[in-house]
Design a protein around this motif. Structure first.
Motif, PDB file in Angstrom:
ATOM      1  N   GLY A  81       0.789  -1.232   0.000  1.00 60.23           N
ATOM      2  CA  GLY A  81       0.000   0.000   0.000  1.00 60.23           C
ATOM      3  C   GLY A  81       0.816   1.274   0.000  1.00 60.23           C
ATOM      4  O   GLY A  81       0.258   2.370   0.077  1.00 60.23           O
ATOM      5  N   ALA A  82       2.139   1.165  -0.086  1.00 62.52           N
ATOM      6  CA  ALA A  82       3.002   2.354  -0.089  1.00 62.52           C
ATOM      7  C   ALA A  82       2.821   3.134  -1.394  1.00 62.52           C
ATOM      8  O   ALA A  82       2.734   2.548  -2.473  1.00 62.52           O
ATOM      9  CB  ALA A  82       4.466   1.941   0.067  1.00 62.52           C
ATOM     10  N   THR A  83       2.764   4.449  -1.272  1.00 61.97           N
ATOM     11  CA  THR A  83       2.626   5.294  -2.454  1.00 61.97           C
ATOM     12  C   THR A  83       3.918   5.271  -3.263  1.00 61.97           C
ATOM     13  O   THR A  83       5.007   5.422  -2.711  1.00 61.97           O
ATOM     14  CB  THR A  83       2.284   6.744  -2.047  1.00 61.97           C
ATOM     15  N   LEU A  84       3.792   5.074  -4.577  1.00 54.25           N
ATOM     16  CA  LEU A  84       4.938   5.101  -5.487  1.00 54.25           C
ATOM     17  C   LEU A  84       5.091   6.488  -6.106  1.00 54.25           C
ATOM     18  O   LEU A  84       6.176   7.040  -6.131  1.00 54.25           O
ATOM     19  CB  LEU A  84       4.763   4.052  -6.578  1.00 54.25           C
ATOM     20  N   PHE A  85       3.977   7.008  -6.628  1.00 54.29           N
ATOM     21  CA  PHE A  85       3.990   8.386  -7.131  1.00 54.29           C
ATOM     22  C   PHE A  85       2.596   8.977  -7.041  1.00 54.29           C
ATOM     23  O   PHE A  85       1.596   8.259  -6.979  1.00 54.29           O
ATOM     24  CB  PHE A  85       4.549   8.495  -8.560  1.00 54.29           C
ATOM     25  N   LEU A  86       2.568  10.302  -7.045  1.00 52.31           N
ATOM     26  CA  LEU A  86       1.324  11.054  -7.042  1.00 52.31           C
ATOM     27  C   LEU A  86       1.456  12.141  -8.094  1.00 52.31           C
ATOM     28  O   LEU A  86       2.411  12.918  -8.071  1.00 52.31           O
ATOM     29  CB  LEU A  86       1.066  11.674  -5.664  1.00 52.31           C
ATOM     30  N   LEU A  87       0.508  12.176  -9.020  1.00 51.86           N
ATOM     31  CA  LEU A  87       0.504  13.180 -10.083  1.00 51.86           C
ATOM     32  C   LEU A  87      -0.830  13.908 -10.024  1.00 51.86           C
ATOM     33  O   LEU A  87      -1.883  13.268 -10.005  1.00 51.86           O
ATOM     34  CB  LEU A  87       0.690  12.519 -11.447  1.00 51.86           C
ATOM     35  N   GLU A  88      -0.774  15.219  -9.970  1.00 54.35           N
ATOM     36  CA  GLU A  88      -1.982  16.044  -9.995  1.00 54.35           C
ATOM     37  C   GLU A  88      -1.828  17.071 -11.109  1.00 54.35           C
ATOM     38  O   GLU A  88      -0.803  17.753 -11.193  1.00 54.35           O
ATOM     39  CB  GLU A  88      -2.180  16.757  -8.653  1.00 54.35           C
ATOM     40  N   ILE A  89      -2.845  17.159 -11.947  1.00 56.28           N
ATOM     41  CA  ILE A  89      -2.815  18.143 -13.023  1.00 56.28           C
ATOM     42  C   ILE A  89      -4.185  18.795 -13.151  1.00 56.28           C
ATOM     43  O   ILE A  89      -5.205  18.118 -13.142  1.00 56.28           O
ATOM     44  CB  ILE A  89      -2.371  17.525 -14.374  1.00 56.28           C
TER      45      ILE A  89
END
Length: 171
Positions: A81-89
């Motif tokens: 469940g660890a976050t790998l990446f977060l992208l917000e646009i």
């Protein structure tokens, strides 16, 4: 037959819908490579979630509208469940729209306009994930009609009064 004979008064066609993209822009963009920052250990199996939000507003100029598509893409490791990446646009477009009946304007702006912007958003997301150290993420096509219907249903549900669970007042 004259030019006017074929077009009787009763057979008059409604004016043709006109839509033109006047401009597009990135309003906000954020990419966090959490995998590198925190150093996730072990095998990584990505699980990607995509959330889409839409906003439309009238501009001061006649027939002009601004549409904002907000994409939040979160990649987590299926194993822990660890976050790998977060992208917000937040990607915007300015549109000139004419001859859409008033009762159809809202769905037109939140379905057709985002549909025109989506290929550009898709390319930016692909480039950002690739440049951020991950395989390029090619977003699946978004069903903007279904998204619009879900939002209308959600708003209708919110508008219903809550059941009265007592008077809640003080004596």
């Amino acid at each position: 037959m004259s030019e006017t004979e074929g077009n009787g008064a009763g057979a008059q066609q409604p004016p043709q819908v006109r839509m033109q993209i006047l401009g597009q822009y990135i309003r906000d963009l954020s990419f966090e490579n959490v995998l590198v920052q925190k150093g996730v250990q072990g095998e990584v199996t990505p699980d990607i979630s995509v959330q889409v939000g839409l906003d439309a507003r009238k501009r001061p100029t006649e027939h002009q509208f601004e549409i904002i598509c907000k994409f939040t893409i979160n990649s987590k490791n299926k194993n822990d469940g660890a976050t790998l990446f977060l992208l917000e646009i937040d990607y915007g477009g300015v549109f000139h729209v004419e001859n859409v009946p008033e009762d159809q304007l809202h769905p037109f702006l939140l379905i057709e306009c985002p549909r025109m912007l989506f290929p550009y958003i898709r390319r930016i997301v692909s480039d950002m994930t690739r440049d951020g150290g991950f395989p390029p993420l090619n977003l699946e096509p978004v069903d903007f009609v279904a998204l619009y219907r879900q939002e209308i249903a959600r708003r209708a549900q919110e508008a219903q009064p809550a059941p009265n669970v007592g008077n809640g007042g003080t004596a």
